[in-house]
Design a protein around this motif. Structure first.
Motif, PDB file in Angstrom:
ATOM      1  N   UNK A   7      60.677   8.900  61.917  1.00 60.22           N
ATOM      2  CA  UNK A   7      61.289   9.169  63.218  1.00 60.22           C
ATOM      3  C   UNK A   7      60.281   9.024  64.350  1.00 60.22           C
ATOM      4  N   UNK A   8      59.038   9.444  64.137  1.00 57.22           N
ATOM      5  CA  UNK A   8      58.014   9.315  65.178  1.00 57.22           C
ATOM      6  C   UNK A   8      57.629   7.861  65.386  1.00 57.22           C
ATOM      7  N   UNK A   9      57.629   7.056  64.332  1.00 57.13           N
ATOM      8  CA  UNK A   9      57.210   5.666  64.425  1.00 57.13           C
ATOM      9  C   UNK A   9      58.300   4.764  64.992  1.00 57.13           C
ATOM     10  N   UNK A  10      59.538   5.170  64.830  1.00 60.27           N
ATOM     11  CA  UNK A  10      60.662   4.358  65.293  1.00 60.27           C
ATOM     12  C   UNK A  10      60.698   4.363  66.824  1.00 60.27           C
ATOM     13  N   UNK A  11      60.855   3.178  67.442  1.00 63.43           N
ATOM     14  CA  UNK A  11      60.941   3.148  68.911  1.00 63.43           C
ATOM     15  C   UNK A  11      62.137   3.958  69.403  1.00 63.43           C
ATOM     16  N   UNK A  12      61.933   4.679  70.470  1.00 69.56           N
ATOM     17  CA  UNK A  12      63.001   5.470  71.056  1.00 69.56           C
ATOM     18  C   UNK A  12      63.830   4.592  71.991  1.00 69.56           C
ATOM     19  N   UNK A  13      65.111   4.833  72.032  1.00 64.57           N
ATOM     20  CA  UNK A  13      65.987   4.085  72.921  1.00 64.57           C
ATOM     21  C   UNK A  13      65.629   4.410  74.366  1.00 64.57           C
ATOM     22  N   UNK A  14      65.596   3.378  75.182  1.00 63.40           N
ATOM     23  CA  UNK A  14      65.335   3.597  76.608  1.00 63.40           C
ATOM     24  C   UNK A  14      66.561   4.241  77.239  1.00 63.40           C
ATOM     25  N   UNK A  15      66.304   5.123  78.139  1.00 63.90           N
ATOM     26  CA  UNK A  15      67.375   5.769  78.874  1.00 63.90           C
ATOM     27  C   UNK A  15      67.632   4.980  80.155  1.00 63.90           C
ATOM     28  N   UNK A  16      68.851   5.008  80.648  1.00 65.08           N
ATOM     29  CA  UNK A  16      69.114   4.368  81.948  1.00 65.08           C
ATOM     30  C   UNK A  16      68.293   5.063  83.030  1.00 65.08           C
ATOM     31  N   UNK A  17      67.851   4.295  83.996  1.00 63.10           N
ATOM     32  CA  UNK A  17      67.165   4.876  85.138  1.00 63.10           C
ATOM     33  C   UNK A  17      68.217   5.516  86.034  1.00 63.10           C
ATOM     34  N   UNK A  18      68.036   6.794  86.296  1.00 62.53           N
ATOM     35  CA  UNK A  18      68.959   7.508  87.178  1.00 62.53           C
ATOM     36  C   UNK A  18      68.189   7.861  88.444  1.00 62.53           C
ATOM     37  N   UNK A  19      68.495   7.154  89.502  1.00 67.47           N
ATOM     38  CA  UNK A  19      67.851   7.379  90.790  1.00 67.47           C
ATOM     39  C   UNK A  19      68.878   7.045  91.863  1.00 67.47           C
ATOM     40  N   UNK A  20      69.000   7.861  92.895  1.00 69.26           N
ATOM     41  CA  UNK A  20      70.055   7.627  93.896  1.00 69.26           C
ATOM     42  C   UNK A  20      69.953   6.281  94.607  1.00 69.26           C
ATOM     43  N   UNK A  21      68.778   5.706  94.653  1.00 67.50           N
ATOM     44  CA  UNK A  21      68.581   4.421  95.316  1.00 67.50           C
ATOM     45  C   UNK A  21      69.034   3.243  94.457  1.00 67.50           C
ATOM     46  N   UNK A  22      68.973   3.403  93.140  1.00 65.51           N
ATOM     47  CA  UNK A  22      69.107   2.270  92.225  1.00 65.51           C
ATOM     48  C   UNK A  22      70.543   2.119  91.737  1.00 65.51           C
ATOM     49  N   UNK A  23      71.184   1.049  92.205  1.00 68.95           N
ATOM     50  CA  UNK A  23      72.517   0.660  91.754  1.00 68.95           C
ATOM     51  C   UNK A  23      72.571  -0.865  91.761  1.00 68.95           C
ATOM     52  N   UNK A  24      73.712  -1.425  91.480  1.00 67.64           N
ATOM     53  CA  UNK A  24      73.831  -2.881  91.418  1.00 67.64           C
ATOM     54  C   UNK A  24      73.459  -3.547  92.738  1.00 67.64           C
ATOM     55  N   UNK A  25      73.850  -2.971  93.848  1.00 70.50           N
ATOM     56  CA  UNK A  25      73.527  -3.559  95.156  1.00 70.50           C
ATOM     57  C   UNK A  25      72.014  -3.595  95.353  1.00 70.50           C
ATOM     58  N   UNK A  26      71.347  -2.498  95.034  1.00 65.25           N
ATOM     59  CA  UNK A  26      69.892  -2.421  95.156  1.00 65.25           C
ATOM     60  C   UNK A  26      69.222  -3.460  94.259  1.00 65.25           C
ATOM     61  N   UNK A  27      69.657  -3.514  93.003  1.00 64.43           N
ATOM     62  CA  UNK A  27      69.063  -4.454  92.049  1.00 64.43           C
ATOM     63  C   UNK A  27      69.324  -5.891  92.491  1.00 64.43           C
ATOM     64  N   UNK A  28      70.518  -6.185  92.984  1.00 64.85           N
ATOM     65  CA  UNK A  28      70.828  -7.525  93.470  1.00 64.85           C
ATOM     66  C   UNK A  28      69.921  -7.938  94.620  1.00 64.85           C
ATOM     67  N   UNK A  29      69.644  -7.027  95.539  1.00 63.25           N
ATOM     68  CA  UNK A  29      68.746  -7.325  96.656  1.00 63.25           C
ATOM     69  C   UNK A  29      67.321  -7.546  96.156  1.00 63.25           C
ATOM     70  N   UNK A  30      66.900  -6.741  95.202  1.00 59.43           N
ATOM     71  CA  UNK A  30      65.565  -6.904  94.619  1.00 59.43           C
ATOM     72  C   UNK A  30      65.447  -8.265  93.930  1.00 59.43           C
ATOM     73  N   UNK A  31      66.437  -8.628  93.149  1.00 65.58           N
ATOM     74  CA  UNK A  31      66.448  -9.926  92.458  1.00 65.58           C
ATOM     75  C   UNK A  31      66.340 -11.060  93.472  1.00 65.58           C
ATOM     76  N   UNK A  32      67.098 -10.980  94.540  1.00 63.65           N
ATOM     77  CA  UNK A  32      67.080 -12.047  95.544  1.00 63.65           C
ATOM     78  C   UNK A  32      65.726 -12.133  96.246  1.00 63.65           C
ATOM     79  N   UNK A  33      65.126 -10.995  96.582  1.00 65.85           N
ATOM     80  CA  UNK A  33      63.791 -11.007  97.183  1.00 65.85           C
ATOM     81  C   UNK A  33      62.766 -11.605  96.228  1.00 65.85           C
ATOM     82  N   UNK A  34      62.864 -11.230  94.964  1.00 58.92           N
ATOM     83  CA  UNK A  34      61.951 -11.759  93.952  1.00 58.92           C
ATOM     84  C   UNK A  34      62.061 -13.280  93.863  1.00 58.92           C
ATOM     85  N   UNK A  35      63.286 -13.794  93.825  1.00 66.81           N
ATOM     86  CA  UNK A  35      63.454 -15.238  93.692  1.00 66.81           C
ATOM     87  C   UNK A  35      63.059 -16.007  94.946  1.00 66.81           C
ATOM     88  N   UNK A  36      63.053 -15.373  96.099  1.00 72.10           N
ATOM     89  CA  UNK A  36      62.484 -16.022  97.286  1.00 72.10           C
ATOM     90  C   UNK A  36      61.001 -16.299  97.026  1.00 72.10           C
TER      91      UNK A  36
END
Length: 147
Positions: A7-36
């Protein structure tokens, strides 16, 4: 006892990031800035331009889905990144460091430190995984080879 070690050696599942700023709109804007940044990079720009012709919006939406799946764990992305990258013969191993540099800069400018840390950690793991898949593949043994 063995179960506890396993159990200690097995990778733990990542949890979703819960932050009031981070949603699809935020991520979409970040993706677009990155690709610029990526599109204006002397090395990466031509690599992406060779694959994405005309309208970039479908790719940007796909990458927004991808990052929503990675960060929010919402299942929005159903693609297969490894096969998509393996076919890109013009990509060099060091391109991932350039990609990560642009990604880090983008998230550090757009995100609070605790959010940037999560994005960068997951991007680094994705880059490592893709590099291994693209550049460190073992060739299958040839028929009749001694084993």
């Amino acid at each position: 006892m063995i179960s506890a070690v396993y159990d200690r050696a097995r990778p733990q599942a990542e949890m979703p990031l819960s932050h009031p700023l981070v949603d699809r709109v935020f991520i979409g804007a970040l993706v677009r800035d990155f690709y610029v940044r990526v599109r204006s990079d002397a090395r990466l720009g031509p690599v992406f331009a060779a694959e994405i012709h005309g309208d970039w919006e479908p790719h940007l939406e796909k990458m927004t889905d991808f990052w929503c799946s990675v960060i929010l764990k919402n299942g929005a992305y159903s693609g297969r990144p490894v096969p998509a990258h393996i076919k890109l013969k013009q990509v060099r191993e060091e391109d991932f460091d350039v990609w990560l540099g642009h990604f880090r800069k983008t998230v550090e400018e757009r995100c609070p430190p605790e959010v940037a840390e999560v994005f960068v950690d997951r991007a680094e793991r994705i880059a490592r995984s893709l590099k291994v898949a693209m550049f460190f593949r073992l060739e299958p043994p040839t028929a009749g080879a001694a084993g």
